[in-house]
Design a protein around this motif. Structure first.
Motif, short mmCIF file in Angstrom:
data_model
loop_
_atom_site.label_atom_id
_atom_site.label_comp_id
_atom_site.label_asym_id
_atom_site.label_seq_id
_atom_site.Cartn_x
_atom_site.Cartn_y
_atom_site.Cartn_z
N ASN A 395 0.86 -1.28 -0.17
CA ASN A 395 0.09 0.13 0.13
C ASN A 395 0.86 1.44 0.00
O ASN A 395 0.41 2.04 0.67
CB ASN A 395 -0.93 -0.05 1.28
CG ASN A 395 -2.22 -1.08 0.92
OD1 ASN A 395 -2.40 -1.26 0.00
ND2 ASN A 395 -2.66 -1.42 2.16
N GLY A 396 1.81 1.45 -0.82
CA GLY A 396 2.49 2.59 -0.99
C GLY A 396 3.88 2.59 -0.42
O GLY A 396 4.64 3.70 -0.38
N CYS A 397 4.09 1.72 0.73
CA CYS A 397 5.15 1.70 1.27
C CYS A 397 6.46 0.44 1.10
O CYS A 397 5.82 -0.69 0.73
CB CYS A 397 4.86 1.92 2.83
SG CYS A 397 4.35 3.25 3.50
N ILE A 398 7.54 0.79 1.31
CA ILE A 398 8.23 -0.28 1.03
C ILE A 398 9.32 -0.85 2.19
O ILE A 398 9.72 0.20 2.79
CB ILE A 398 9.51 -0.06 -0.21
CG1 ILE A 398 8.62 -0.06 -1.28
CG2 ILE A 398 10.49 -0.98 -0.33
CD1 ILE A 398 9.43 0.37 -2.62
N TYR A 399 9.38 -1.79 2.56
CA TYR A 399 9.82 -2.25 3.66
C TYR A 399 11.02 -3.29 3.62
O TYR A 399 10.84 -4.21 2.84
CB TYR A 399 8.75 -3.01 4.92
CG TYR A 399 7.66 -2.17 5.37
CD1 TYR A 399 7.77 -1.42 6.22
CD2 TYR A 399 6.51 -2.12 4.23
CE1 TYR A 399 6.22 -0.88 6.76
CE2 TYR A 399 5.46 -1.62 4.52
CZ TYR A 399 5.28 -0.69 5.65
OH TYR A 399 4.11 0.01 5.89
N SER A 400 12.04 -3.40 4.12
CA SER A 400 13.19 -4.29 4.42
C SER A 400 12.69 -5.48 5.19
O SER A 400 12.05 -5.46 6.21
CB SER A 400 14.26 -3.66 4.76
OG SER A 400 14.91 -2.70 4.05
N VAL A 401 12.87 -6.78 4.65
CA VAL A 401 12.19 -8.05 5.30
C VAL A 401 13.43 -9.07 5.14
O VAL A 401 14.29 -8.86 4.34
CB VAL A 401 10.85 -8.45 4.67
CG1 VAL A 401 9.92 -7.35 4.91
CG2 VAL A 401 11.21 -8.61 3.12
N LYS A 402 13.59 -10.10 6.06
CA LYS A 402 14.24 -10.93 6.02
C LYS A 402 13.66 -12.46 6.65
O LYS A 402 12.33 -12.28 7.17
CB LYS A 402 15.42 -10.62 6.91
CG LYS A 402 15.05 -10.30 8.57
CD LYS A 402 16.36 -9.72 9.05
CE LYS A 402 15.95 -9.54 10.56
NZ LYS A 402 14.73 -8.67 11.11
#
Length: 458
Positions: A395-402
């Motif tokens: 929804n318009g945001c980018i997150y770093s994930v692992k």
């Protein structure tokens, strides 16, 4: 000379490894020169390159095969996507019109048709080149490649030469005989008959004129719209059997149609692929196991044992061609697919008492690749990352994930993910209609996703 590489097939003959999305030409069971496993498509594509024919080759394929082709050979060749499956006549007609309208190929250009799955030596492709000269010299409507038979086989069609033939490099075809008995095949071979390899050539003008005579459009976009009007028959039935003058050039080298388990296992890179044990007293038995559990085979002769997420097959090799007949009318969703970005495997499916469906997948995404930025109208999803690192857009945001992160995606939410390193995800879908078609793609290129999103959240 332009080549059309036919990549059709419904995936029935090599079930359970093959399915509607992964036909036989995509199975990585052949050993290359380095001992690595490759598919029929990958093998033929490299042979076309060595023969100098790759740049003039166009691949005709179904929609379900696009991602698999991208995954295995990239995108160096143009693809012609059939609106629906309608056998080889329709596929070849659409490809011919594409060459004329989109690629600008001239009417007198020779067009070669080649199946994607012949198991041949490199020199076979020189004979493919020779089709052009034979067609022009003979002024025939069609030129074919005929394989010089090694045995009287009932598995192949035969090109029977005309009574009188010159001493040219080609022979004039008199008639065709489809899959005769072995005794009849022996008589045909004495007459000089050749196996029909399903490889042929014609001038582009020939097929376009044929379409016009039937009132069919020869403009690419129009033919796509009216594709359902094309007969659902083979090119042999619609064209070859009705042509007035056909010539064939002989090929004397090794040639095999790897269309059934008994023929495929003769050329497989190993007697065992995947987890399991085959006892030393098991003779001429092959095991192909794509499941994560071992399969043990003891004292079994002349068998093919194939296990995949789609099912398990145990068959006598001679009887294995019957699998296509047994699978007729049985329609199931593919449980394993390769895509341009990686692969997925269905682990479990459940339908609850209230009608809610729950589908669990294991998804692998190659490093630097991404799933499209998309929405679903009928399901929510929960992703558990079990391997790697990535960028997750929601929804318009980018997150770093692992690895270890759990991501919740509500119904209708815009979402996508890119693998920074190789990612594996357990995805649990929940909803009222769990089908692959429940996808609205917004962006497929990750740079577009980055530009559209407001911020990057660490």
């Amino acid at each position: 000379m332009e080549l059309i590489l036919l990549s059709g097939g419904s995936g029935k003959r090599l079930w359970p490894l093959s399915n509607d999305a992964r036909s036989k030409q995509f199975l990585k069971v052949l050993a290359n020169e380095h001992g690595e496993m490759e598919s029929m498509l990958q093998r033929v594509w490299k042979q076309l390159d060595r023969a100098g024919l790759q740049q003039s080759t166009t691949i005709a394929a179904s929609t379900a095969q696009v991602d698999m082709i991208q995954s295995q050979i990239g995108w160096p060749a143009p693809l012609i996507i059939e609106p629906e499956r309608r056998d080889t006549f329709a596929a070849i007609a659409l490809a011919a019109v594409y060459l004329y309208c989109i690629k600008g190929v001239g009417l007198q250009e020779v067009i070669g048709i080649l199946p994607v799955d012949p198991f041949v030596e490199d020199r076979f492709f020189q004979r493919v080149r020779d089709l052009e000269g034979a067609l022009i010299a003979s002024q025939a409507e069609l030129a074919l490649i005929g394989i010089e038979p090694t045995i009287p086989s009932s598995k192949y069609g035969y090109i029977v030469p005309a009574a009188e033939n010159s001493q040219q490099d080609y022979l004039t075809a008199g008639r065709f005989k489809e899959k005769p008995s072995e005794s009849e095949a022996a008589c045909l071979i004495k007459e000089g008959a050749l196996w029909n390899a399903g490889v042929f050539a014609f001038k582009l003008e020939y097929i376009l004129s044929l379409l016009e005579s039937r009132g069919l459009p020869i403009h690419y976009e129009e033919l796509q719209k009216h594709y359902s009007r094309l007969p659902s028959h083979s090119f042999d039935y619609e064209v070859v059997e009705k042509a007035e003058k056909i010539v064939a050039i002989p090929y004397s080298g090794s040639w095999k149609d790897l269309g059934t388990w008994n023929t495929l296992t003769e050329e497989m890179g190993a007697a065992q692929i995947g987890d399991g044990l085959v006892s030393s007293d098991s003779s001429n038995t092959h095991l192909v196991n794509e499941l994560g559990i071992p399969v043990t085979v003891i004292g079994a002769n002349d068998l093919i044992i194939a296990a995949s997420p789609d099912g398990i097959l145990v068959a006598d090799k001679k009887a294995s061609p019957r699998i296509k007949t047994m699978m007729e009318g049985i329609e199931r969703r593919p449980m394993y697919e390769e895509r341009r970005w990686g692969w997925y495997r269905v682990l479990d499916y459940t339908k609850l008492g209230d009608g809610t469906e729950v589908l669990t997948k294991r998804i692998g995404i190659k490093a630097t690749k991404n799933l499209s930025y998309q929405t679903h109208g009928c399901r929510s999803e929960a992703w558990t990352i079990i391997k790697g690192e990535g960028e997750f857009a929601l929804n318009g945001c980018i997150y770093s994930v692992k690895a270890g992160d759990i991501l919740h995606i509500p119904t209708g939410a815009e979402h996508g993910i890119k693998a920074v390193s190789e990612l594996e995800i357990i995805e649990v879908q929940s909803g009222t209609k769990l089908v692959e078609e429940d996808i609205h793609r917004i962006y497929t290129n990750w740079n577009d996703v980055v530009q559209a999103c407001n911020k990057v959240v660490s």
